[in-house]
Scaffold this active site. Structure first.
Site, PDB file in Angstrom:
ATOM      1  N   PRO A 152       0.671  -1.215  -0.004  1.00  0.00           N
ATOM      2  CA  PRO A 152      -0.105   0.014   0.087  1.00  0.00           C
ATOM      3  C   PRO A 152       0.797   1.385   0.140  1.00  0.00           C
ATOM      4  CG  PRO A 152       0.039  -1.159   2.190  1.00  0.00           C
ATOM      5  CD  PRO A 152       0.688  -1.833   1.392  1.00  0.00           C
ATOM      6  N   ASP A 163       5.922   2.153   2.039  1.00  0.00           N
ATOM      7  CA  ASP A 163       4.991   0.968   2.136  1.00  0.00           C
ATOM      8  C   ASP A 163       4.314   1.221   3.521  1.00  0.00           C
ATOM      9  OD1 ASP A 163       3.922  -1.314   2.740  1.00  0.00           O
ATOM     10  OD2 ASP A 163       5.533  -2.602   1.988  1.00  0.00           O
ATOM     11  N   HIS A 164       2.869   1.561   3.548  1.00  0.00           N
ATOM     12  CA  HIS A 164       2.439   1.904   4.780  1.00  0.00           C
ATOM     13  C   HIS A 164       2.133   0.644   5.615  1.00  0.00           C
ATOM     14  CE1 HIS A 164       0.529   4.689   7.123  1.00  0.00           C
ATOM     15  NE2 HIS A 164      -0.493   5.059   6.288  1.00  0.00           N
ATOM     16  N   ARG A 165       2.500  -0.465   5.249  1.00  0.00           N
ATOM     17  CA  ARG A 165       2.678  -1.697   6.067  1.00  0.00           C
ATOM     18  C   ARG A 165       3.762  -1.424   7.318  1.00  0.00           C
ATOM     19  NH1 ARG A 165       3.082  -6.528   2.076  1.00  0.00           N
ATOM     20  NH2 ARG A 165       4.600  -5.335   1.442  1.00  0.00           N
ATOM     21  N   VAL A 168       5.635   1.453   7.208  1.00  0.00           N
ATOM     22  CA  VAL A 168       6.029   3.071   7.556  1.00  0.00           C
ATOM     23  C   VAL A 168       4.951   3.717   7.907  1.00  0.00           C
ATOM     24  CG1 VAL A 168       7.370   5.139   7.191  1.00  0.00           C
ATOM     25  CG2 VAL A 168       8.147   2.912   6.252  1.00  0.00           C
TER      26      VAL A 168
END
Length: 449
Positions: free
Chosen positions: A243, A419-421, A423
């Site tokens: 994401p 990567d929002h997973r 960070v």
């Protein structure tokens, strides 16, 4: 005895390669480690050295054909392979088979490996011979066209350029002698032959119009392969797996540009080309030490986040073969001048088409310098296996508030995708602010650990 050479594994996860060109032909005598062919993988163009000394028997693939790893590529008639091994030789030594580029047993005899000689037959009035006939007398090869000469040496981009101009490298080689042919050599030969490069480029790359094409020629179909195929697959995998979030920050880089100007005047640094990208690379390495989530990867199978204690810095490079991202290994250990030298070497290798698969493998964080195209900002897509990529915009003089006044300052926009997973927004913002602070005040780098 006939010995088969199968296409070796040329890099991490590569399953196939396309034969760009053969450097040998059936009947040629080949020395150990002599280059046999150029093949293009999804990552780079690689020259394959011969693991045998003998005579070429069969080529199992034509130029332009894709070959799977492990499939037969070329066969040799090798003399003496059935002889009894020397006393003391182990079974492992007798049965060992090379499987990587750079392999090869000790040669059976000494001597410099000879490259294949190429014979040019009697000329007919083709496009290439017409170029020769049109060339001034001093631009024509002094040797007869019946003379046996070596296959011209050049890089893939230079060969592509010559092809666009309709210039035969054999003719250029006969003029310039036994050395690597450059783009300048082709331009000079074309000039003497009366070929205008800009007209040739226009003929090839000018937009096609309906009036200029027949109804069945209004579309051009280009095979998806090589770097383009690999890049497309990687970008789809990344876009639909990680994401993405992108944040932007406009930075006053006047102090950095002033610093670079003063460094250019330092004679002791004359051998180094220190530019904005080198400073940005240094700032990124320092900021990654404070924001380790941007230097990590998501291990789905293990259910873990893997944080790296090193920085293999990827630098996106646009080449004639497509976008590639070679890496500067252990970039966090390099000084500013060492980073500048590494960036220069990386760019020269990428332009020549000689970037190796090993240089493209891995990478922990990447930088994309879109500013060289005059672009201010964008939303870069993460390379697979990385949690962050920074796009660097163009430096522009703009009105900006500085010490209570509106003045012209040198401004740059930074675009960070992550990567929002791994960070969250706060860490992404902190990383971007750390990079920006160093660019706004390069002296702040002395405060970071």
């Amino acid at each position: 005895m006939i010995a088969e050479f199968r296409l070796p594994d040329l890099g991490e996860g590569l399953t196939e390669a396309e034969v760009v060109q053969w450097l040998v032909a059936p009947g040629d005598s080949v020395a150990l480690n002599q280059n046999l062919a150029e093949v293009e993988t999804a990552k780079a163009i690689v020259e394959l050295p011969s693991p045998y000394e003998g005579v070429v028997s069969t080529l199992h693939a034509e130029a332009g054909e894709t070959v799977a790893v492990g499939a037969p590529l070329i066969a040799f008639d090798v003399a003496g392979t059935e002889e009894t091994p020397p006393a003391g030789a182990s079974d492992a030594e007798e049965k060992a088979q090379p499987n990587l580029v750079g392999y090869g047993a000790a040669p059976a005899r000494s001597g410099r490996p000879a490259r294949r000689a190429r014979r040019v037959g009697s000329p007919s009035m083709t496009a290439d011979t017409a170029v020769l006939e049109a060339a001034p007398h001093d631009a024509r090869p002094s040797a007869s066209v019946e003379t046996v000469i070596e296959r011209p040496r050049s890089t893939p981009p230079v060969r592509a350029y010559a092809k666009r101009l309709g210039v035969d490298l054999v003719l250029v080689s006969a003029v310039v002698g036994d050395r690597v042919i450059t783009r300048d050599d082709i331009d000079e030969f074309a000039r003497r032959a009366g070929i205008r490069a800009e007209e040739a480029e226009t003929t090839v790359s000018a937009p096609l119009t309906a009036a200029a094409l027949a109804d069945d020629d209004r579309e051009l179909r280009i095979p998806i392969r090589g770097v383009r195929k690999h890049t497309a697959a990687a970008m789809v995998e990344s876009a639909f797996t990680a994401p993405h979030v992108t944040v932007f920050h406009t930075v006053d880089v006047t102090a950095t540009m002033d610093l670079l100007a003063s460094l250019r005047e330092d004679r002791s640094l004359a051998a180094h080309r220190i530019g904005p990208l080198a400073v940005i690379a240094k700032a990124v390495c320092l900021a990654l030490g404070r924001n380790r989530g941007l230097n990590a990867r998501w291990d789905e199978a293990a259910g873990e986040i893997v944080q790296r204690n090193y920085v293999d810095l990827g630098i996106a490079a646009a080449t004639e073969r497509g976008l590639i991202v070679p890496n500067i290994r252990d970039a966090e250990r390099l000084t500013l001048t060492e980073l500048a030298d590494a960036l220069k070497a990386l760019a020269e290798t990428a332009r020549s088409g000689k970037t190796s698969p090993a240089e493209l493998a891995g990478g922990t964080f990447s930088i994309s310098n879109i500013g060289v195209f005059g672009v201010d900002a964008g939303t870069p897509i993460l390379p697979p296996g990385q949690s962050g990529i920074l796009a660097v915009g163009a430096v522009r003089r703009q009105p900006w508030e500085y010490r209570g006044e509106i003045v012209l300052r040198q401004m740059m926009t930074l675009s960070l995708s992550f990567d929002h997973r791994l960070v969250d927004g706060a860490e992404g913002a902190r990383f971007l602010k750390d990079v920006a602070d160093i660019l706004e005040e390069p002296g702040r780098a002395m405060l970071l650990r």
